[in-house]
Enzyme design. Structure first.
Site, PDB file in Angstrom:
ATOM      1  CB  CYS A 131      23.618  31.567 -22.073  1.00 32.90           C
ATOM      2  SG  CYS A 131      24.944  32.479 -21.281  1.00 32.90           S
ATOM      3  CB  CYS A 134      26.943  30.033 -21.150  1.00 34.39           C
ATOM      4  SG  CYS A 134      25.968  31.183 -20.179  1.00 34.39           S
ATOM      5  CG  ASP A 135      26.076  27.377 -24.109  1.00 37.73           C
ATOM      6  OD1 ASP A 135      26.777  26.963 -23.176  1.00 37.73           O
ATOM      7  OD2 ASP A 135      24.834  27.390 -24.078  1.00 37.73           O
TER       8      ASP A 135
END
Ligand code: NDP
Length: 300
Positions: A131, A134-135
């Site tokens: 992701c 997300c990261d």
């Protein structure tokens, strides 16, 4: 007993909920997460959903949830373990107890696929990610690789190009599957390097990703790329494991149902990414939700 239970609160599930409420059904949506949206939540930017020329995945998911709440949709936060079908009664088993309904819409979506190479599991969360939104921020000004050639891989590479110093996009063929407009944006990023006809063979590093081994199929040649992170975007698998034996599926686990969303089990409908279909988009998931409710309404 509910008229309708909807399993999953992504675009298909929430689309179904809104149409169900408008049709006067007694219904609830069951999801293990209190945050609605499914895969949309991991999408950086959505620019092809009608009415929203540019909106983040998180924001459009919030709007979907707020819309459902405004219409009085009830949410049950619970993990579904299985379903038992009886002629007039469908029982959904969860960690919070059993729930009963006359009809069911399965809309549990899909999750990312894994590459299945050496080092992938060991370094998951230590530089291996599924992701980018997300990261990605952990890799500011660093070098990363993205694997895949679909919409998600190309979106990820564009997003990461804005954060990272250098992005390699590794694809197993010499043409991308992603939408043309995304490809145009990708090719205009100066810090993205395309690595065609290549497969990742190994991800290595002691405690964090340090390098990946890449095999070029055309040149029959292996090389090493030094980098700090690898984002894997090689497709999705349907979340249908717990429905095996309940409804007919294809060999990949997608539920067999046409646009009416009618499955092989009476009173059970499949909507969104879990259904076998040619296009998995937010707009087609929402449309499935509406069609599934229409089919359930006819049966009720
Ligand atoms: P896709 O299935 O579209 O693409 C997967 C990519 O990964 C392909 O390029 C494929 O290569 C490659 N791949 C698959 N397996 C491997 C492997 N083992 N090793 C290396 N490469 C591999 O998946 P996406 O996750 O990109 O998208 C999933 C769905 O979500 C799609 O239908 C997409 O259109 C949709 N989507 C919709 C959005 C929206 O509505 N706005 C946004 C993002 C995604 P090959 O091309 O050779 O098969």
């Amino acid at each position: 007993m509910y008229d309708l239970l909807i399993l999953g609160s992504g675009p298909a599930g929430l689309g179904a909920a809104i149409y169900g409420i408008r049709a006067g059904m007694e219904l609830a949506v069951i999801d293990r997460s209190p945050v609605s949206g499914g895969q949309v939540l991991t999408t950086y930017e959505v620019d092809n959903y009608l009415g929203f020329p540019k909106i983040s995945g998180g924001d459009i998911a919030d709007k979907f949830h707020a819309h459902a709440q405004q219409f009085g949709v009830s949410f049950i936060i619970a993990e579904v373990s299985g379903v038992t079908l009886e002629a007039e009664r469908k029982v959904v088993h969860t960690d919070k107890g059993d729930y009963e309904a006359r009809t069911l819409i399965l809309a549990t979506g899909a999750t990312h696929a894994m590459l299945g190479v050496e080092g992938e599991q060991r370094l998951a969360g230590m530089g291996v990610s599924y992701c980018a939104t997300c990261d990605g921020a952990f890799f500011r000004k660093r070098t990363v690789a993205v694997v895949g050639g679909g919409d998600v891989a190309v979106e990820d590479a564009i997003f990461l190009a804005g954060i990272c110093q250098k992005v390699y996009l590794i694809h197993r063929r010499d043409t991308l599957r992603a939408a043309a407009s995304l490809q145009d944006r990708l090719f205009s990023q100066e810090n993205v390097e395309l690595i065609w006809n290549s497969e990742v063979k190994e991800i290595s590093g002691e405690d964090m990703v340090e390098r990946i081994t890449v095999y070029n199929k055309e040149r029959n040649e292996e090389s090493t790329l030094e980098n700090n992170g690898i984002f894997i975007a090689v497709g999705i698998n349907p979340n249908t494991e717990r429905f095996r034996g309940l409804v007919e599926m294809d060999e990949s686990g997608y539920i067999l149902a046409d646009e009416s969303c009618v499955t092989s089990a009476a009173g059970v409908f499949a909507a969104g990414d879990i259904r076998k279909k040619p296009m998995r988009q937010i707009i087609t998931a929402v449309a499935d939700g509406a069609n599934a409710v229409n089919s359930a309404r006819k049966l009720l």
